[in-house]
Design a protein around this motif. Sequence first.
Motif, mmCIF file in Angstrom:
data_model
loop_
_atom_site.group_PDB
_atom_site.id
_atom_site.type_symbol
_atom_site.label_atom_id
_atom_site.label_comp_id
_atom_site.label_asym_id
_atom_site.label_seq_id
_atom_site.Cartn_x
_atom_site.Cartn_y
_atom_site.Cartn_z
ATOM 1 N N SER A 47 31.856 57.179 43.029
ATOM 2 C CA SER A 47 32.580 56.109 43.721
ATOM 3 C C SER A 47 32.697 56.403 45.220
ATOM 4 C CB SER A 47 33.952 55.865 43.097
ATOM 5 O OG SER A 47 34.704 57.041 43.119
ATOM 6 N N ASP A 77 33.479 52.474 37.337
ATOM 7 C CA ASP A 77 33.893 51.121 36.999
ATOM 8 C C ASP A 77 32.699 50.207 37.240
ATOM 9 O OD1 ASP A 77 36.422 51.856 36.449
ATOM 10 O OD2 ASP A 77 37.317 51.082 38.295
ATOM 11 N N SER A 78 32.623 49.134 36.469
ATOM 12 C CA SER A 78 31.423 48.293 36.567
ATOM 13 C C SER A 78 31.240 47.693 37.954
ATOM 14 C CB SER A 78 31.469 47.190 35.518
ATOM 15 O OG SER A 78 32.558 46.343 35.765
ATOM 16 N N GLN A 124 34.898 43.215 37.875
ATOM 17 C CA GLN A 124 35.032 44.376 37.015
ATOM 18 C C GLN A 124 34.906 43.813 35.596
ATOM 19 O OE1 GLN A 124 36.047 47.641 37.415
ATOM 20 N NE2 GLN A 124 36.339 47.797 35.223
ATOM 21 N N ASP A 126 35.414 45.434 32.717
ATOM 22 C CA ASP A 126 36.383 45.969 31.752
ATOM 23 C C ASP A 126 37.719 45.291 31.965
ATOM 24 O OD1 ASP A 126 34.557 47.788 30.859
ATOM 25 O OD2 ASP A 126 35.267 49.400 32.171
ATOM 26 N N PRO A 150 40.409 50.124 30.745
ATOM 27 C CA PRO A 150 39.946 50.239 32.138
ATOM 28 C C PRO A 150 40.815 51.238 32.907
ATOM 29 C CG PRO A 150 40.531 47.944 31.579
ATOM 30 C CD PRO A 150 40.876 48.779 30.402
ATOM 31 N N ASP A 151 40.298 51.739 34.026
ATOM 32 C CA ASP A 151 41.029 52.737 34.822
ATOM 33 C C ASP A 151 42.384 52.226 35.312
ATOM 34 O OD1 ASP A 151 39.186 54.624 34.492
ATOM 35 O OD2 ASP A 151 38.389 54.595 36.538
#
Lengths: 433, 433
Positions: A47, A77-78, A124, A126, A150-151
């Motif tokens: 990231s 993350d997507s 995102q 998720d 998700p985060d």
Amino acid sequence: IETGDAEALRARMEPLHESETGDVIEALPADDRVRLVMLLGDAFDYSALTEVDDSVRIDLMEELPNAEIARGVADLDSDDAVYILEDIDEEDRDEILAQMPAFDRISLKRSLDFPEDSAGRRMQTDFIAIPPFWTVGQTIDYLRTNDDLPDDFYQIYVVNPGFNLLGTIPLDRILRVQRATRIEDIMNTQVRQIDATLDQEEAARIFERYDQVEVAVVDESKRLVGVLTIDDIVDVINEEASEDIHRLGGVGDEDISRTVPGVVRSRATWLLVNLGTATLASLVIGLFDGTIEQMVALAVLMPIVASMGGVAGTQTMTVTVRAISQRELDKNNAWRLIRRELLVGLTNGVIFAVLLGLITGFRFANPALGLVIGMAMVVNMIVAGGCGILIPMLLNKLKVDPAVASSTFVMTFTDVIGFFAFLTLAGWWFGLF
Amino acid sequence: IETGDAEALRARMEPLHESETGDVIEALPADDRVRLVMLLGDAFDYSALTEVDDSVRIDLMEELPNAEIARGVADLDSDDAVYILEDIDEEDRDEILAQMPAFDRISLKRSLDFPEDSAGRRMQTDFIAIPPFWTVGQTIDYLRTNDDLPDDFYQIYVVNPGFNLLGTIPLDRILRVQRATRIEDIMNTQVRQIDATLDQEEAARIFERYDQVEVAVVDESKRLVGVLTIDDIVDVINEEASEDIHRLGGVGDEDISRTVPGVVRSRATWLLVNLGTATLASLVIGLFDGTIEQMVALAVLMPIVASMGGVAGTQTMTVTVRAISQRELDKNNAWRLIRRELLVGLTNGVIFAVLLGLITGFRFANPALGLVIGMAMVVNMIVAGGCGILIPMLLNKLKVDPAVASSTFVMTFTDVIGFFAFLTLAGWWFGLF
């Protein structure tokens, strides 16, 4: 640090935030960047690459082996993964995707199928979706037992079996009510959703206007496919502002990491356009060469009229272009603003006509010359005000970004009219034709 | 609608979002705005006033009775209340505050005591603070039974008895874990906190850099006094971008609702400065009036050299100013960028020197004149590149906002050097002195 001591390096890089890691990468020479990423291996958080300049990231991606990229991107993350993958050329991208887990691959491919700069690219994939008949207690238990969350998330989406969005629930509302409360009784039913194909700039405007933190993204059949979060939108807002500023300044998509040939190319276009318009202004002056020959003071003074018009035109244009890009200028206030700009042009025209007229009259001991330059100033300031607002509005109507081209047109008009008005008035007043 | 039928009006306005109510207010004539607010009474949500132009809000506030404002503002989140109150003059403001509940009054007063545009002004003073020894279960029970929670919140703050910040917990983390978990075991201890006196622009940069949604604000003794949320920051980012754009365009703090006298004043400053610098350029030309008299073609051509330099200088300056305001330009890359700009100036200078030289040579059937204008072009483009980057950097060093003043200086340099280089070279080459 670059002696190859992976352990020491990991220890040093560990406590850094991803944006700080990004800064470290940018500060390194190109070769060391690749070595850094390879040495860190698993400990390198991809990231960080979303925080560096585009050109740095693209170069680095070309150097790294595809297998390594696939491994690194799979952890992201997507939205970050898409951000990194979208600039890689198609062949390498397919190879990277092929080495990723099937589920990630499918959702990334879907995001990458949406047009560039669309909400679908930035979203995102998720998110947490639950049915409306659950209770708050069931929802909390689901969150506690599910490992694959998700985060970060700020709200939960309520959907029907066809994945159409029924409502949203901010997390704080779940924490405020008793476990037995049914989700459908506390959800927001007035939900805002964004088409995945919507331009990211329009999406940003929805966030700003409705003070949202997360907005649902739906595909053409209104199925929930992802969520846009405010941190991505903040980046979009900044990018769009930079774009507006750069375009107004006559430079293309430029960032400070570009090298000389790229910069030369990005700027030469507008220099070429300006060469054309400046030549046009020069042709106008050429019409009066006989007049100038008889009175050289005109040549000495004419750039003042043109330059004042240029500044006034740029002022009006700047305000207009920003108002258009912020959607503050519309049919309701257009006429009022046009009238206002013409009146401002007239007022400032008269003020500076008097000033410049007096200065000129004394400087050349020629009051008539002062009067002539004053009149030319009034004419040019009104034209500047009019062009400054009408040109961007017209370009916007023609679906051309007013930030890109307004400046040149406005400058051309104020130059040509400035020279023309001054030289014609002078020639006529002093009988020099 | 304005026939005084309060009931019908309320029914119409009820479903609107606050930003839509704001649009309605802006679209109404000034008198109707006051009537609308008075008719709606309790049903009017004052947060709509945070969505209208400053001047509309200020006018409306002057018309409304103070008691009515006190009632409306008391219902707002503290950040919105401060936003509305900060533009009201001190006497009225004290009267309004005096009519508000004691608790609100104290926290609003404290916010208003922080400097304008500081984090303290923008912060929300309602937040949830808990001790570290609570469990997740206790926290959830506290949230369920407490009626006086803020409207929206995204994280919970963990404090010691002295209200110093120990950690933060995003809401999603609370929902993921079992009730028996202790808060101190799951809180983020690497917390970012912002001084209440920090400029809002710096605060915005922390949000961008670390992708935060909410950040704690602390006073000088590090006590937690409020939180800044991302929706306020989005507004800050937009305002700052507008400010940069307007300043680069030579206009002050202007919005489209300003009336003619205000606009005239805000623009006259830079027009006056420009009158000075244009006169300077004109004095330079005046030095060569003998030269021009002998060769009028010089007067016809000289604006081209100045104008090309102006565009090139503006391009470099635009990129530099934006890079400075985004903190992308620092000691590490300054030299590289200065070298780059000089090289870009040289390259584009040579390209356009050849082009303009050829055009001029043919137009006046005078190859020597083409050669002279070409040389002047190269000189001016290099100067433009140098000034375009060095002037903003110097202003920044002197703590002057480079967006405000760079443009005038750069234009002055490119004009003066452009005229001077061309006329000197020509006079010398053709022996006209």
